[in-house]
Design an enzyme around this catalytic site. Structure first.
Site, mmCIF file in Angstrom:
data_model
loop_
_atom_site.group_PDB
_atom_site.id
_atom_site.type_symbol
_atom_site.label_atom_id
_atom_site.label_comp_id
_atom_site.label_asym_id
_atom_site.label_seq_id
_atom_site.Cartn_x
_atom_site.Cartn_y
_atom_site.Cartn_z
ATOM 1 N N ALA A 1 36.120 31.417 -3.121
ATOM 2 C CA ALA A 1 36.588 31.327 -4.517
ATOM 3 C C ALA A 1 35.541 30.522 -5.269
ATOM 4 O O ALA A 1 34.751 29.793 -4.673
ATOM 5 C CB ALA A 1 37.934 30.619 -4.562
ATOM 6 N N GLY B 1 37.748 32.425 0.417
ATOM 7 C CA GLY B 1 38.273 33.648 -0.202
ATOM 8 C C GLY B 1 37.457 34.864 0.184
ATOM 9 O O GLY B 1 37.961 35.982 0.201
ATOM 10 N N GLU C 1 38.928 36.050 3.241
ATOM 11 C CA GLU C 1 40.273 36.559 2.921
ATOM 12 C C GLU C 1 40.189 37.965 2.320
ATOM 13 O O GLU C 1 41.007 38.826 2.612
ATOM 14 C CB GLU C 1 40.987 35.583 1.979
ATOM 15 N N GLU D 1 38.253 25.859 3.982
ATOM 16 C CA GLU D 1 38.913 25.205 2.859
ATOM 17 C C GLU D 1 39.307 23.754 3.139
ATOM 18 O O GLU D 1 39.306 22.925 2.234
ATOM 19 C CB GLU D 1 40.141 25.995 2.429
#
Ligand code: T1G
Length: 655
Positions: A68, A107, A110, A130
């Protein structure tokens, strides 16, 4: 092959009926709002275009997706939200293959997990790190990864923020294949082949049952390493939940937890550290300077520091010439270096081939003349000014005029050392922290005369060693030791006013330091600071408060752990409060007529943080440190300041 663009960062090209979607958001393809919107548009197009039979998703440059966009944290969230993009990909009615060309982190992984199949380039890196930012995966990582790897492996990866190679990812079942040739072509072929088969959606898989002992062990290991940080514990809880909850319930709980942690002070501190590390070592105007070429590094002195520096330089790929005064000492130096490399092999940090390669680049000799071959020489000799200046004068006659001379001094004035040579502009300070082959922190001291290209070279050298270079100006103790002295002074003031060593240490350890100051002093040894205080006695400001207790300990032969007694006693090596020390402290207070008072833990912590931040502000105003975040990195990486508190300047509100 027709190409189309869906946003500034998302383009696509139709290849053999497969739409190859490329994310191009330099430098790491972070999932910015533009990337997310572009992906939604690209998949919307792919669904409606009858010519598209499947999709391949890949990244431009060295990253697949670096996660992210951390720069968006702390700002109002912008739609489409990542979980929605991920749900769109997973539910896509046509095969979606992730062509993982580089780092697939956070992310990024993910997104790859939501794809129906995953191929990775051999050098790719995959992980959900994370927790290093004080958060948990917030877009399905804790729920989808265990559906592929099982609970224990998912805990090991996520709760430790561990990044795995393509080979390990294949073994763990995270990817379907490692690309053997051209990644995109193989991914297109894979997508073509998948058209005829039912789509396997990660979220629809169930977590396979496994031995509870393995899960419990993975959890216990991760929580021990977490040292009280919240995110790893929450990650363990969420991953365990994946085994019992529905995907939607698991995702909802994960998202709730992610949002709560993302807005926490701990996450703000860890994001500060993340960006601080990337700002470190950047010096105004140095970009335009060409660093000198370094291939061979000379190291004078192969004792504790010198041998660690030698291993670090060997790890950086350099040829190393270690120099000692005698052949016997040279032989001992070579043995020390070899033993450090052997330990690295035993611990699995290095393989046998790597060890042999390093030893093939190592020479240890008593012939100082050998240094004529060196592009840079680092001195790691006894920290005495005359020893170092004489050495640099000798080196002047041996090394090439364009060779760099670096001093590893901790407390001496590098400007004085530089002034002893004919070419002071080639002198720079490289203050390694012991053990030099392990500690990341390296203070690069920019002396008064240091030439810009010499400084630039030192920074390139530091990075090749895998160090975290922090540029310091010249001051006694540079950044770290100067702040540590202020920290020590304040701790001793409180000692004299009523606090006890064990109370001060306990307060700092509860705050997050692995050890409090007095335990650290005992571990490092009290004699070095004592010698320095005796050297400074003649010039000490008589008006400055001086606490004699540490001197009294040394006069009583209490030099710390090594001598079995210091601020504490160490019966069978166990740190134990010693009533004799309490008596010495009480006597010192009585001599000054001090009536002792109790110090609550929060006051102890507040006073020590204030002392560190105050010294940090002085270092900034004197131009010794370039930025407050550099000071935070020094204290975190060199002195055990808890990274989850961001460093003394961050903790004092310097954002
Ligand atoms: N967001 C924004 N900027 C980033 C970034 C990111 N994720 N990663 C790197 N940068 C910037 C960095 O600040 C630097 O900027 C430049 O890119 C080069 O970085 C929902 C919420 C990918 C292995 O933790 O590990 O996903 O200094 O020097 O050495 O669950 O960057 O040039 O201005 O490190 O080649 C999780 C973090 C995010 C990975 C590349 N992802 N990044 O290493 O380059 S949270 C991570 C890295 C998340 C989801 C959650 C590394 C890298 P500047 P660099 P590098």
């Amino acid at each position: 092959m027709s190409a189309s663009r869906f946003s500034d960062t998302i383009s696509a090209a139709l290849t053999n009926g497969i739409l190859v979607v490329t994310i191009d958001n330099a430098p790491v393809n972070a999932l910015s709002a533009d990337v997310r919107a572009g992906l939604m548009a690209a998949f919307g197009h792919a669904e409606n275009d009858g010519n598209v039979a499947g999709v391949v998703l890949t990244g431009a440059g060295n990253s697949f997706i670096g996660g992210a966009d951390i720069k968006e944290f702390g700002k109002p969230p912008v739609e489409p939200f990542l979980p929605d993009v991920i749900a769109r990909i997973e539910a896509f009615p046509k095969p979606v293959v992730a062509a993982i060309n580089g780092a697939a982190l956070g992310g990024g992984l993910e997104v790859a997990l939501a794809c129906h199949r995953r191929l990775a380039a051999p050098a790719a890196k995959l992980g959900l790190p994370e927790v290093k930012l004080g958060i948990v995966p917030g877009a399905g990582g804790t729920q989808r990864l265990p559906r592929l790897t099982g609970i224990a492996a998912a805990i090991d990866m996520i709760a430790n923020g561990r990044i795995v190679s393509t080979a390990e990812a294949l073994k763990l079942g995270i990817i379907d294949a490692a690309a053997s040739g051209e990644l995109i072509a193989e991914a297109v072929a894979d997508a073509k082949a998948a058209i005829a088969s039912p789509i396997r959606r990660t979220g629809s898989l169930t977590v396979q049952p496994e031995a509870p002992e393995a899960v419990d062990k993975a959890a216990a290991d991760a929580l021990r390493k977490a040292r009280g940080q919240r995110a790893p514990a929450e990650a363990v809880r969420l991953i365990r939940l994946a085994a019992t909850a529905s995907l939607s319930d698991g995702l909802a709980e994960e998202r709730r937890t992610f949002v709560e942690l993302r807005d926490s002070e701990e996450a703000a501190a860890l994001r500060h550290v993340f960006f601080a590390e990337r700002a470190a070592g950047k010096v105004e105007g140095l970009d335009a300077v060409t660093p000198r070429r370094i291939e061979t590094v000379g190291i004078v002195g192969t004792g504790l520091m010198g041998s660690g520096i030698a291993v670090s330089a060997l790890n950086g790929g350099y040829r190393v010439i270690g120099v000692e005064q005698t052949t016997e000492a040279a032989e001992k130096g070579r043995e020390r270096i070899t033993s450090l490399l052997d330990k690295a092999v035993q611990s699995g940090r290095l393989d046998a081939a790597g060890r042999d390669d390093r030893l093939s680049r190592l020479t240890v000799t008593a012939e100082m003349q050998e240094l004529a071959k060196a592009d840079m020489v680092i001195e790691a000799v006894f920290d005495d000014l005359s020893v170092k200046t004489e050495l640099f004068q000798r080196l002047d006659d041996i090394v090439r005029a364009d060779a760099i001379l670096a001093t590893n001094t901790s407390y001496l004035d590098p400007d004085t050392i530089a002034a002893s040579t004919r070419l002071p502009e080639r002198v720079v300070g490289l203050h390694f922290f012991s053990p030099a082959n392990i500690m990341r922190l390296l203070e690069v001291v920019n002396c008064k005369e240091t030439a810009p290209d010499v400084l630039a070279t030192a920074l390139v050298f530091a990075k090749r060693l895998g160090k975290l270079p922090i540029v310091s100006g010249v001051t006694e103790g540079f950044i770290g030791n100067r702040i540590f002295s202020a920290y020590r002074r304040e701790a001793e003031y409180m000692l004299e006013d009523g606090a006890l060593p064990q109370e001060i240490d306990a307060a700092l350890e509860a705050f997050g330091f692995p050890m409090g100051p007095f335990a650290v002093f005992d571990m490092a040894g009290l004699e070095i600071a004592w010698a320095r205080r005796k050297r400074q006695a003649a010039t000490r400001d008589p008006n400055e408060r001086y606490v004699v207790i540490a001197d009294r300990l040394c006069e009583a032969g209490r030099f710390g752990q090594k001598s079995g007694r210091g601020w504490y006693a160490y019966p069978d090596g166990k740190r134990t409060v010693d009533p004799a020390v309490t008596a010495m402290i009480e006597a010192a207070r009585a001599e000054k007529g001090i009536t002792p008072r109790h110090f609550p833990a929060d006051e102890i912590v507040a006073r020590l943080l204030k002392a560190m931040a105050g010294e940090g502000e002085a270092l900034l105003s004197e131009g010794i440190a370039a930025r407050a975040s550099d000071i935070d990195l020094v204290m975190i990486n060199g002195y055990g300041f808890p990274s989850s508190k961001g460093g003394p300047m961050f903790a004092a509100g310097r954002r």
